[in-house]
Structures are given as C-alpha cells and as structure tokens.
Write a protein that holds these residues in place. Structure first.
Motif: not given
Length: 591
Positions: A170-172, A174, A200, A204
């Motif tokens: 994952g890179t983002c 939420y 992601d 998160s």
C-alpha cells in the motif's frame, strides 16, 4: 517452537494462554526459566478441546514427565476453577515475562484475537526493578484486534494469511474507522466502489488499528520508549508493527520484538508458578488433566444444549394474534393519468446503509416510496431511482412537478447540496414529526437503523431527551443481517427462523466480533440456526436497554411507544421487547 526435551527430568513448568481465538502453551524448565517447547493453534471456539489436545501432545512428547500448570487468558478462568488449577490474570502474566526478559521496557502493546492491551512500566525508586505502573484494556468493543483484521480481510476477499503482504504494497492511507468492524466496512465499501486499491485499504486498516490503540487505549498516558510489540496480530503482521513505529516516531533501537511475541503471556504464566504459586507443589501427568477436561466438557455440553431462553410465543394462537395486530398496510401507489400534472413534495432519508425517499401530494397522501441498499454510493442510488420515477411518469403521458424537497439522515447535507433542496432537517426531528402525525400523544420513539440507534423522549409533541448509540453498531440492522448471512438465513426469513426456535440462545449484548465467538460457542453446544437467530433478535433489544436507554423498567417511557427504522420490519425484533425476560413493560403499553 517445537522441541523434544530428552534430558532426565521429572518435572517441568507449563503455562497455557487460552485466548479469544487461539490457545498457546509454553513449557519452561524450573531451574532457569528457559522455554523448551511451545504450541500455538487456533481453537475455532473449541477452547476446552484445544487445551485437551495440547495436553495430549505434551503427554506424547514428554512421556512420564509431570507438570505444574498455570492457566491464563480470556478463556481460562472458568476452566482453571473447574480443574482446580492455578490461574493468573493475563496482564500479570505478561508483566512477569517482560520483567524477566526486558529490563529496559517502557511500554508494551499487546494485540490478541479480540482484545488489546497497553501496559506501562516504571522502575522502583528503591530497588531499581522494573514493575508495572498502569495498564489499559479494551472492554465491550473488539475494534483494533486480530478479529478486526479477519473481518477486513473477508471484506477484501483476501486470505488473512496474505493480508500483511497486501498491506505492505500500500502507498495511500485512507481514513477508516478502527473502533468497530461494521463502521469500518461502511468506510471501505465506497472506497472499493470508487476503485481504491485493496493494498491501500489493507494498509489503511492497519493505520486504523494503530490509531485506535494509541488514542483509544492509551487515553492520554505517555507511551514511553522502548516499546514492546506482542501478540499474534503483531507477530504475523510486520507491516502493522511498521505502522505503529511511524505513528509513535520510534527508531529501530526503540522497538523490542520478542523472539516469540505470540507466546509471551503463556511464558509468563509458566514463570508465575515460581513467583506466585511457589507453595503450589501439585504436579500432574498431562494425560490426567486431558481426561478430566474431556469428561467435564461432555457433561456440560449435554446440559448446555438443553438450556435456553423462552420461546417467542406460547402458542400458535398467540403468534397469529401478534401478526394480525402488527400487519403492515399494503400501499397501492397512485398511478399517473395521461395528461396529468402531479404536484408533489419529495423527502429523502440518506441512511447509513440504505437510501429512502417518499413523494407526498399537497394533502400529504403518499404517492410513491423508494427503499434500497446504498451499495457504497447512495447519491447514485438515489439519482437512478429518481430518474426511473421521472421516466415512469413520462411513459404514462404525465408530468411530475416537485414543489420542494427536503433531506435528512447521515447524508442530510450531502444530498441537500447535491440536489439543491429547499431544506434539510436533523433526523431526530424528522422522526418526531412523522411519529406525531400518525400517533397521537406519542411518548417515546425508538429507531433502529442499519448502524445507528436513537431513543427519543417526547412530551406533548416536544422532544425532551435524545440518546443515540456511540462507538458500537451492535444491535443494529447490519449486525443482524451479517449474522443471518453466516447462518445461511435470508433477511426476509429471519423472523420465521426466530419464531421456530424451541430453545433460543441466550447471547446477551456484545459487539459484532465478540458476538461471533458467542455464536460459534452456542453452535458447538448444539444450538440450531433458529435458536441462534432468536437469541440475536433478543440481543438487539438487550442492547437498547443496557447500552442506549440503560434501564430495565420502562415505565418512564410512557404508554405510547413508536418504533421506527428498517430493523423493526423484522417481526422477531418487534416481538422481542415483550419476550425479553429482564424487561418490565407498562401494563397499558401501546406499541
């Protein structure tokens, strides 16, 4: 860790940590506290059977060796009492292990299958020895635990064994709720619908767990360094440890990962036999204890399957009278006539799990109603339904003229802005206006929705008090539907299943994750899906009166109670207050 111990010894120490989802054992030498053997296994709600199997394995590996055994963990206390065995609280066991192995520890974060703990340490000013100064543990919610990870993995349709690998990609990040599995699913579904990467979302979810632990559990206490990370979820999810490191701003030197983080509590239980139970000298052959567990388990299982709450109805006639009294009216919506101009008012309720709207004419007659799941995108659901409604009028050669529109619910402001409505109103006010129109002198309104619950006290049409559920969605519509799905019962068949139960399960009121364990345990004890469903419907009512209204005698609610929300379309939930044995109802109650 599995080792055959072949030295000439006649006695060993063993600690067994019986947790919410796993059973662990650590075998220790009395002389120096060295762990020489361990076992870690999921018990699938068969706690006693798993301990029996562990003991039989010890008997096989340590033939003729006698043991002193101490039990710990959330599932150990009753078993220890039945067996007459030493028991140590798991935080105490954990502290004993940490103080022996890590004298520099500042804080320990331990995540289990359904529990989470933060333990704070300090040095004794006189002796210089490490000791526990404070601790925090989750209570009625299993958010931020291993079971939470299991739930999210199921939503993403990813094997839980591969969840950590997925999160590592994952890179983002939420914003996802870590306090409740149901709320988290509500956050996740729209992200999936919008094309968010599963990696992601997995990452998160780990951030949600870290936020829940640091903010919700530590409760303002400083997390001193170095920090020890323990428990199965932190052992098998290294990305989760990395997330904790980032959020706590820890350097590699300020992180302690035990050699066997999933076994620390079991190890501490074994050490406690020398520290807390030195005078307890009784020893046992493992097979002796295994046999005692099996006999006790069979005896209790037979008795348990025959126990249960009372049936919803004492006779078929009583059920028939109830169903006739609460039969829903059959609405036949007025069909447009060619050439007709229909003036109407539109009311939209954007709920947590469903979108609803109604059309009323100028005499407040119901012209049309719509109800559907949000499917992660409530605006598009409403837009499509409204366009279909418009098209149906055009096909009939009529025209629909919306005089004004109003919104309420979770998406009150979102829908007001999206559709440029003339007004928006908080849902408690909307509930009260509707109830007062149809029920004269309403005294109390109870609404159970997909993820929320509202209790509204009314005096002569004026709201005098409002109570809503807080961080837990147990006892709401999603809670019930999720369990119905696991029992292979369709939502429309829930009431019939519950009414068919001969011995309803007594499940109490718990969060979704905790309740899942209770359900599995009751199934192991012989309860049928119908018995479980009956218990779940009653648990919703128990949740109302123990966690929301927080009273057992409802005289103060008055004599005219209005129930609202999709969950009450289920007759078993509607019947539950009458059949809930702990509830004292007013003698002239009208529902």
């Amino acid at each position: 860790m599995r080792m055959d111990y072949r030295q000439n010894t006649k006695e060993l120490l063993a600690g067994s940590d019986i947790g919410s989802t796993t059973t662990k054992v650590a075998v220790v030498t009395p002389a120096d506290g060295t762990m020489i053997y361990s076992d870690y296994r999921r018990h699938n709600a068969k706690q006693e059977e798993s301990v029996r199997d562990v003991l039989n394995e010890l008997s096989r590996r340590f033939h003729d060796v006698r043991f002193r055994l101490c039990l710990t963990g959330s599932g150990a206390k009753l078993l220890a009492e039945r067996l007459g065995m030493p028991y140590v609280q798991e935080v105490v066991a954990n502290s004993i292990a940490i103080c022996k192995l890590y004298e520099t520890a500042g804080t320990a974060i331990e995540l289990g299958g359904q529990d989470a703990k933060v333990v704070f340490f300090r040095r004794d000013s006189k002796t210089g020895q490490l000791q526990t100064s404070d601790m925090r543990m989750n209570g009625s919610c299993a958010g931020g635990t291993g079971a939470f990870i299991d739930e999210i993995a199921a939503v993403l349709k990813v094997p839980v064994e591969e969840f950590d690998q997925l999160a590592a990609k994952g890179t983002c990040v939420y914003d996802i709720s870590g306090r409740c599995g149901v709320y988290a699913k509500t956050d996740i579904q729209p992200l999936l619908n919008q094309g968010a990467a599963k990696a992601d979302i997995a990452l998160s979810s780990f951030h949600a767990i870290a936020k829940q632990t640091i903010g919700g559990l530590a409760q303002g206490l400083d997390i001193e360094k170095p920090v020890i990370f323990e428990g199965g979820p932190l052992n098998f999810n290294q990305t989760l440890v990395k997330v904790f490191r980032e959020r706590l701003d820890l350097s590699p030197e300020e992180v302690i990962i035990p050699k066997h983080p999933e076994l620390m509590i079991a190890y501490g239980a074994a050490l406690s036999l020398e520290e807390l139970y030195k005078e307890e000298e009784r020893t046992y052959l493992p097979e002796e204890l295994a046999e005692r567990i099996e006999k006790n388990r069979k005896r209790r299982g037979k008795r348990k399957s025959e126990e249960g709450g009372k049936r919803f109805f004492s006779s078929d006639a009583e059920r028939e009278e109830f169903e006739n009294r609460h039969k829903l009216p059959n609405y036949e919506f007025r069909k447009p006539v060619p050439g007709q101009m229909v003036d109407a008012y539109l009311g939209i309720d954007s709920g947590s799990t469903t979108t609803k709207f109604v059309l009323l004419d100028e005499e407040e007659t119901l012209l049309y109603a719509f109800y559907a799941p949000n499917e992660g995108n409530p605006l598009m659901v409403a837009k499509s339904a409204l366009l279909e409604l418009k098209a149906s009028y055009e096909q009939a050669g009529a025209k629909l003229n919306i005089l004004a529109a109003g919104t309420t619910g979770y998406g009150e402001l979102l829908f007001a802005n999206a559709f440029d409505t003339e007004c928006h109103v908080v849902e408690t006010v909307a509930h009260t206006r509707a109830a007062a129109k149809y029920v004269k002198d309403v005294s109390f309104i109870l609404d159970i929705g997909g993820q929320d619950m509202k209790a509204i006290w009314v005096d002569q049409g004026v709201i005098t008090n409002i109570v809503v559920n807080e961080a837990c969605s147990s006892g709401c519509g999603s809670f019930l539907e999720n369990f119905a799905a696991t029992l292979n019962i369709q939502a429309q068949d829930i009431a019939n299943a519950a009414f068919a139960s001969e011995n309803p399960a007594v499940l109490g009121s718990r969060c979704t994750v905790f309740m899942n364990s209770s359900v599995i345990t009751e199934q192991r004890n012989g309860k049928t899906p119908e018995d479980i469903m009956a218990g779940l419907c009653r648990s919703i009512v128990e949740n109302v009166f123990t966690k929301v209204i927080r009273m057992s005698n409802v005289e103060s609610l008055g004599n005219k109670i209005v129930v609202q929300g999709g969950t009450f379309r289920n007759d078993a939930v509607l019947r539950a207050p009458v059949s809930y044995t702990h509830l004292t109802l007013p003698t002239k109650l009208e529902v």
